[in-house]
Enzyme design. Sequence first.
Site, PDB file in Angstrom:
ATOM      1  N   GLU A  48     -22.928   8.345  94.213  1.00 19.72           N
ATOM      2  CA  GLU A  48     -22.330   7.006  94.079  1.00 19.72           C
ATOM      3  C   GLU A  48     -23.420   5.994  93.742  1.00 19.72           C
ATOM      4  O   GLU A  48     -24.320   5.748  94.539  1.00 19.72           O
ATOM      5  CB  GLU A  48     -21.634   6.583  95.377  1.00 19.72           C
ATOM      6  CG  GLU A  48     -21.068   5.163  95.310  1.00 19.72           C
ATOM      7  CD  GLU A  48     -20.624   4.626  96.663  1.00 19.72           C
ATOM      8  OE1 GLU A  48     -20.557   3.376  96.802  1.00 19.72           O
ATOM      9  OE2 GLU A  48     -20.362   5.429  97.575  1.00 19.72           O
ATOM     10  N   ARG A  52     -24.870  -2.963  92.314  1.00 14.23           N
ATOM     11  CA  ARG A  52     -25.545  -4.072  92.992  1.00 14.23           C
ATOM     12  C   ARG A  52     -26.827  -4.485  92.298  1.00 14.23           C
ATOM     13  O   ARG A  52     -27.528  -5.381  92.775  1.00 14.23           O
ATOM     14  CB  ARG A  52     -25.860  -3.683  94.444  1.00 14.23           C
ATOM     15  CG  ARG A  52     -24.639  -3.340  95.278  1.00 14.23           C
ATOM     16  CD  ARG A  52     -25.027  -3.037  96.710  1.00 14.23           C
ATOM     17  NE  ARG A  52     -23.959  -2.379  97.443  1.00 14.23           N
ATOM     18  CZ  ARG A  52     -24.066  -1.943  98.681  1.00 14.23           C
ATOM     19  NH1 ARG A  52     -25.216  -2.089  99.329  1.00 14.23           N
ATOM     20  NH2 ARG A  52     -23.052  -1.353  99.293  1.00 14.23           N
ATOM     21  N   THR A  75     -19.073  -0.224  94.814  1.00 16.00           N
ATOM     22  CA  THR A  75     -18.985  -1.684  94.827  1.00 16.00           C
ATOM     23  C   THR A  75     -18.123  -2.206  93.688  1.00 16.00           C
ATOM     24  O   THR A  75     -18.432  -3.226  93.075  1.00 16.00           O
ATOM     25  CB  THR A  75     -20.385  -2.349  94.793  1.00 16.00           C
ATOM     26  OG1 THR A  75     -21.317  -1.561  95.511  1.00 16.00           O
ATOM     27  CG2 THR A  75     -20.333  -3.738  95.452  1.00 16.00           C
ATOM     28  N   LYS A 135     -12.129   5.396 102.196  1.00 15.27           N
ATOM     29  CA  LYS A 135     -13.481   5.136 102.691  1.00 15.27           C
ATOM     30  C   LYS A 135     -13.360   4.257 103.937  1.00 15.27           C
ATOM     31  O   LYS A 135     -12.646   3.252 103.917  1.00 15.27           O
ATOM     32  CB  LYS A 135     -14.274   4.420 101.598  1.00 15.27           C
ATOM     33  CG  LYS A 135     -15.596   3.802 102.039  1.00 15.27           C
ATOM     34  CD  LYS A 135     -16.236   3.080 100.853  1.00 15.27           C
ATOM     35  CE  LYS A 135     -17.460   2.298 101.265  1.00 15.27           C
ATOM     36  NZ  LYS A 135     -18.124   1.661 100.102  1.00 15.27           N
TER      37      LYS A 135
END
Length: 214
Positions: A48, A52, A75, A135
């Site tokens: 993953e 960011r 994200t 999640k």
Amino acid sequence: MITAADASVQSEKLCRLAPVIPVLVVDDAAHARPLAEALVAGGLPVLEVTLRTPAALDVIAEMAKVEGGVVGAGTLLTPADVEKAVAAGAKFGVSPGATDTILSACEQADLPLLPGAATSSEVMRLLERGYTVQKFFPAEANGGAKALGAIGAPIPQVKFCPTGGVSMKNVGDYLSLSNVLCCGGSWVAPKDLVAKGDWKAIEELAREAAALPR
């Protein structure tokens, strides 16, 4: 267009490939391929890459070229994030929470999503839509393994990938739960080792994580 149910089936397959999904914040795209190669060689094929950093999309594009790896984008917050992630080569998505907008964007883009939930109500809402794999985030801040185990008692049909504060010290507590498929963590790719290009050390961390019982 992917359905929520199909997205969950695909997410579960990915989560079952290894006990840990590395959560990666990468500043330099030059590190992408050797980092991915080290993690995959160590037994962690699902990666993953969090959106960011300015380099994140380039990192995804480079990691997507690594044989044996499955790269996703974390994200995800907006439909634009989803569009860019798919264009970069992401094969799955992860979001810190879940809104109708982000869920619909991923479904329309045929991108399997691991949507974030922190409370029983959020878990139930996602379950109503068809997401049976979610999640749990931020895991430690929301009560850790004890809280997630308690959520699993009345909602056993939902499986989780807890992320946020998970480390080698507590990962076993999560993996021992019947409603946990795998965990997400950044400890397998520490920033200092990435900066130094110590791929051998990262491969060893990955190997240690891949050997965790579940």
